[in-house]
Design an enzyme around this catalytic site. Sequence first.
Site, PDB file in Angstrom:
ATOM      1  N   LYS A  13      91.550  49.619  42.573  1.00 24.65           N
ATOM      2  CA  LYS A  13      91.192  49.116  41.482  1.00 24.65           C
ATOM      3  C   LYS A  13      92.168  48.499  40.583  1.00 24.65           C
ATOM      4  O   LYS A  13      91.719  47.528  39.860  1.00 24.65           O
ATOM      5  CB  LYS A  13      90.664  50.326  40.766  1.00 24.65           C
ATOM      6  CG  LYS A  13      89.332  51.068  41.406  1.00 24.65           C
ATOM      7  CD  LYS A  13      88.991  52.071  40.422  1.00 24.65           C
ATOM      8  CE  LYS A  13      89.731  53.556  40.285  1.00 24.65           C
ATOM      9  NZ  LYS A  13      90.253  54.345  41.467  1.00 24.65           N
ATOM     10  N   ARG A 123     101.995  54.367  48.498  1.00 24.07           N
ATOM     11  CA  ARG A 123     101.959  53.482  47.392  1.00 24.07           C
ATOM     12  C   ARG A 123     103.268  53.880  46.567  1.00 24.07           C
ATOM     13  O   ARG A 123     103.736  54.935  46.553  1.00 24.07           O
ATOM     14  CB  ARG A 123     100.569  54.238  46.581  1.00 24.07           C
ATOM     15  CG  ARG A 123     100.563  53.460  45.137  1.00 24.07           C
ATOM     16  CD  ARG A 123      99.130  53.596  44.734  1.00 24.07           C
ATOM     17  NE  ARG A 123      98.664  54.781  44.164  1.00 24.07           N
ATOM     18  CZ  ARG A 123      97.561  55.080  43.362  1.00 24.07           C
ATOM     19  NH1 ARG A 123      96.898  54.003  43.317  1.00 24.07           N
ATOM     20  NH2 ARG A 123      97.225  56.263  42.973  1.00 24.07           N
TER      21      ARG A 123
HETATM   22  P1  AMP Z   1      94.409  57.204  38.192  1.00 26.10           P
HETATM   23  O1  AMP Z   1      95.623  56.782  38.012  1.00 26.10           O
HETATM   24  O2  AMP Z   1      93.258  56.594  37.558  1.00 26.10           O
HETATM   25  O3  AMP Z   1      94.208  57.782  39.698  1.00 26.10           O
HETATM   26  O4  AMP Z   1      94.306  58.757  37.314  1.00 26.10           O
HETATM   27  C1  AMP Z   1      95.315  59.862  37.600  1.00 26.10           C
HETATM   28  C2  AMP Z   1      94.610  61.133  37.080  1.00 26.10           C
HETATM   29  O5  AMP Z   1      94.621  61.120  35.703  1.00 26.10           O
HETATM   30  C3  AMP Z   1      93.275  61.602  37.663  1.00 26.10           C
HETATM   31  O6  AMP Z   1      93.576  62.292  39.214  1.00 26.10           O
HETATM   32  C4  AMP Z   1      92.843  62.694  36.769  1.00 26.10           C
HETATM   33  O7  AMP Z   1      93.670  63.931  36.685  1.00 26.10           O
HETATM   34  C5  AMP Z   1      93.464  61.763  35.427  1.00 26.10           C
HETATM   35  N1  AMP Z   1      92.246  60.838  35.069  1.00 26.10           N
HETATM   36  C6  AMP Z   1      92.345  59.634  34.932  1.00 26.10           C
HETATM   37  N2  AMP Z   1      91.128  59.205  34.583  1.00 26.10           N
HETATM   38  C7  AMP Z   1      90.437  60.097  34.397  1.00 26.10           C
HETATM   39  C8  AMP Z   1      88.778  60.184  33.937  1.00 26.10           C
HETATM   40  N3  AMP Z   1      88.048  59.233  33.543  1.00 26.10           N
HETATM   41  N4  AMP Z   1      88.496  61.773  34.221  1.00 26.10           N
HETATM   42  C9  AMP Z   1      88.996  62.887  34.366  1.00 26.10           C
HETATM   43  N5  AMP Z   1      90.306  62.525  34.681  1.00 26.10           N
HETATM   44  C10 AMP Z   1      91.046  61.421  34.773  1.00 26.10           C
END
Ligand code: AMP
Length: 210
Positions: A13, A123
């Site tokens: 993404k 990554r």
């Molecule tokens: P990401 O970088 O998008 O993979 O997000 C890393 C972490 O941030 C996730 O594993 C969640 O702990 C938290 N997080 C990010 N976006 C969300 C969301 N929309 N809802 C809940 N937790 C989130």
Amino acid sequence: MNIILLGAPGAGKGTQAAVICEHLNIPTISTGNIIREALRTGTEMGLKAKSYMDEGKLVPDEVVIGIIEERLQNDDCKNGFILDGFPRTIPQAEALDKMGVVIDKVIDIEVPDEVIVTRLSGRRVCEKCGRPYHIVDLKPRVEGVCDDCTGALIQRKDDHIDTVKARLEIYHAETEPLKDYYGAQGKLTIVEGQDKVEDTTALTIKALEA
Ligand code: AMP
């Protein structure tokens, strides 16, 4: 254009968000990056989110909904935006609807779980701007250094293998139902994301122009 990027953690993404950002000149809003920045600067929200994040769990809906509501009020969102990593649950999608945010397109990047596990363990991300890289497939020009901002490339704690598996389980249970949610509204395009980055990019651009 208001766009949502759906997909499992590690589906690509962030990479596709950067492509769309350049193509349409609209900002990417990544809740993950906003939370990591809050953690880095030690805000109350960052501290609250830390334990969830480290264990690969979702941060409570009300916290991320608050983040998005505030961020979407910025002037740079007037001509559109890309949501990367939000919504991740049905209540989050419903909250967007309640805010009166109209989503034009939802692009779901599909990658099999076993590919995700291999990808995430390799990554690396820029600790300054969050741009993703991979030790084999998506190397920076200079090892360990971000092409964009010269920040240092690091491995995220939640990219360790057990945490990745926990994140995938949560993805299937909590986030995947969003495909039906947006599919029913006729907004969903599925893009295959397991091949080369250029192939996924070509499909993403096609989905935007459809
Ligand atoms: P990401 O970088 O998008 O993979 O997000 C890393 C972490 O941030 C996730 O594993 C969640 O702990 C938290 N997080 C990010 N976006 C969300 C969301 N929309 N809802 C809940 N937790 C989130």
